[in-house]
Motif scaffolding. Structure first.
Motif, short mmCIF file in Angstrom:
data_model
loop_
_atom_site.label_atom_id
_atom_site.label_comp_id
_atom_site.label_asym_id
_atom_site.label_seq_id
_atom_site.Cartn_x
_atom_site.Cartn_y
_atom_site.Cartn_z
N ARG A 59 0.81 -1.38 -0.14
CA ARG A 59 0.07 0.09 -0.03
C ARG A 59 0.86 1.23 -0.13
NH1 ARG A 59 0.04 3.06 4.18
NH2 ARG A 59 -0.25 2.34 6.62
N PRO A 60 0.45 2.39 -0.67
CA PRO A 60 1.33 3.62 -0.65
C PRO A 60 1.55 4.04 0.67
CG PRO A 60 -0.99 3.82 -1.57
CD PRO A 60 -1.00 2.53 -1.37
N PRO A 61 2.38 4.90 1.05
CA PRO A 61 2.63 5.31 2.18
C PRO A 61 1.38 6.44 2.55
CG PRO A 61 4.47 5.70 0.88
CD PRO A 61 3.50 5.17 0.03
N ARG A 62 1.12 6.62 3.70
CA ARG A 62 0.47 7.89 4.25
C ARG A 62 1.10 8.78 4.47
NH1 ARG A 62 -2.49 3.88 8.42
NH2 ARG A 62 -3.94 2.81 6.86
N PRO A 63 0.59 10.22 4.58
CA PRO A 63 1.37 11.52 4.76
C PRO A 63 2.15 10.99 6.21
CG PRO A 63 -0.60 12.08 4.05
CD PRO A 63 -0.80 10.62 4.34
N GLY A 64 3.50 11.50 6.47
CA GLY A 64 4.18 11.10 7.56
C GLY A 64 4.55 9.67 7.93
N GLU A 65 4.29 8.86 6.92
CA GLU A 65 5.10 7.55 7.06
C GLU A 65 6.10 7.19 6.36
OE1 GLU A 65 1.25 4.36 7.68
OE2 GLU A 65 1.72 4.76 5.66
#
Ligand code: ADP
Ligand code: 5GP
Length: 197
Positions: free
Chosen positions: A40-46
Motif C-alpha cells: 500500500r502507498p505511504p500515508r502522509p508522515g509514514e
C-alpha cells in the motif's frame, strides 16, 4: 538471559493498534517493533523502513520467492508481510517483539511458532470504531467501509486469542498490554530456568 517473546497485536483497522504500539515502544526501548512490508502507498508522515517497507507488487513477490516472510496476507486490496530476519535477530538478543498484523497472518505465525502470545484489541463500540477510522482521514469512504466490514467479519475469531483488550482510553489499554507482557514473563517454564539450583 531472559528469553524474548513475540506478542501479536490484532484488531480492526482504526481501533488504535498503531497508537498503543507507539506508546509501548516509547516507554520501553528494549521492545522490538517488527516493521512489515506492504504494497500500500505511504500515508502522509509514514517513512520507509520506519512504519513499513513500502514495496512494489513485484518486489513483494520477490520477497515471497526468496522466503523472506514469516507470514504474509492480503488486506483490503493490499499485501502485507512480516520479514523473518529481524524478528529472529531481536528474539536471539532476548528482546520482546511486537507484531501489528491482521488475523490471517496471526494464524500463520501461531501455526509456525505456537508460543506466540496473541492479543486482540477491540473498540468500545462499532460506532466509535467508525468515528476513529473516519477521523484519521487516511482512507476514502469506500475503503473505510471495506475496512469496517472486514473488522466485523473477523471479530468472532477473537475468542481464540490469548487476551482481549478494549481500547476505550489509550492509557488504560496500554496499561493492560504492559500487564499482559509482564505476566507472560512470569510463566514457570521461563522463570524456573532462571533459578540457580
Ligand atoms: P490502527 O493502527 O488500529 O488502524 P490508529 O492507531 O491509526 O489505528 O488509530 C486510529 C485513530 O483513532 C487515530 O486517529 C487515533 O489517534 C485514534 N485513537 C486511537 N486510540 C484512541 C482512543 N483510545 N480514543 C480515541 N481515539 C483513539
Ligand atoms: P494499515 O494499512 O492500516 O497500516 O494496515 C492494515 C492491516 O494490515 C492492519 O490490520 C495491520 O495490522 C495489518 N498488517 C500490517 N502489517 C502486516 C503484516 O506484516 N502482515 C499481516 N498479515 N498484516 C499486517
Amino acid at each position: 538471559m531472559r528469553k524474548g517473546k513475540t506478542f501479536i497485536i490484532c484488531g480492526p483497522s482504526g481501533v488504535g493498534k498503531g497508537t498503543v504500539v507507539a506508546r509501548l515502544l516509547a516507554s520501553d526501548p528494549s521492545l522490538y517493533f517488527s516493521v512489515s512490508a506492504t504494497t500500500r502507498p505511504p500515508r502522509p508522515g509514514e517513512e520507509d523502513g520506519v512504519h513499513y517497507h513500502f514495496l512494489s507488487m513485484e518486489q513483494f513477490e520477490q520477497w515471497i520467492a526468496e522466503d523472506q516472510f514469516l507470514e504474509h496476507a492480503q488486506f483490503v486490496g493490499n499485501r502485507y508481510g512480516t520479514p523473518r530476519l529481524y524478528v529472529d535477530r531481536a528474539m536471539a538478543q532476548g528482546r520482546d517483539v511486537l507484531l501489528d498484523i491482521e488475523i490471517q497472518g496471526a494464524e500463520q505465525v501461531k501455526r509456525k511458532r505456537p508460543d506466540v502470545v496473541r492479543i486482540y484489541v477491540a473498540p468500545p463500540s462499532w460506532a466509535e470504531l467508525e468515528r476513529r477510522l473516519i477521523g484519521r482521514g487516511t482512507e476514502d469512504m469506500e475503503k473505510v467501509r471495506s475496512r469496517l466490514a472486514r473488522g466485523r467479519e473477523e471479530f468472532s475469531a477473537a475468542k481464540d486469542f490469548d487476551y482481549f483488550v478494549i481500547n476505550d482510553t489509550v492509557d488504560r489499554a496500554v496499561e493492560e498490554l504492559r500487564a499482559i507482557m509482564t505476566a507472560e514473563h512470569c510463566r514457570p517454564e521461563e522463570r524456573m530456568a532462571l533459578i540457580d539450583r
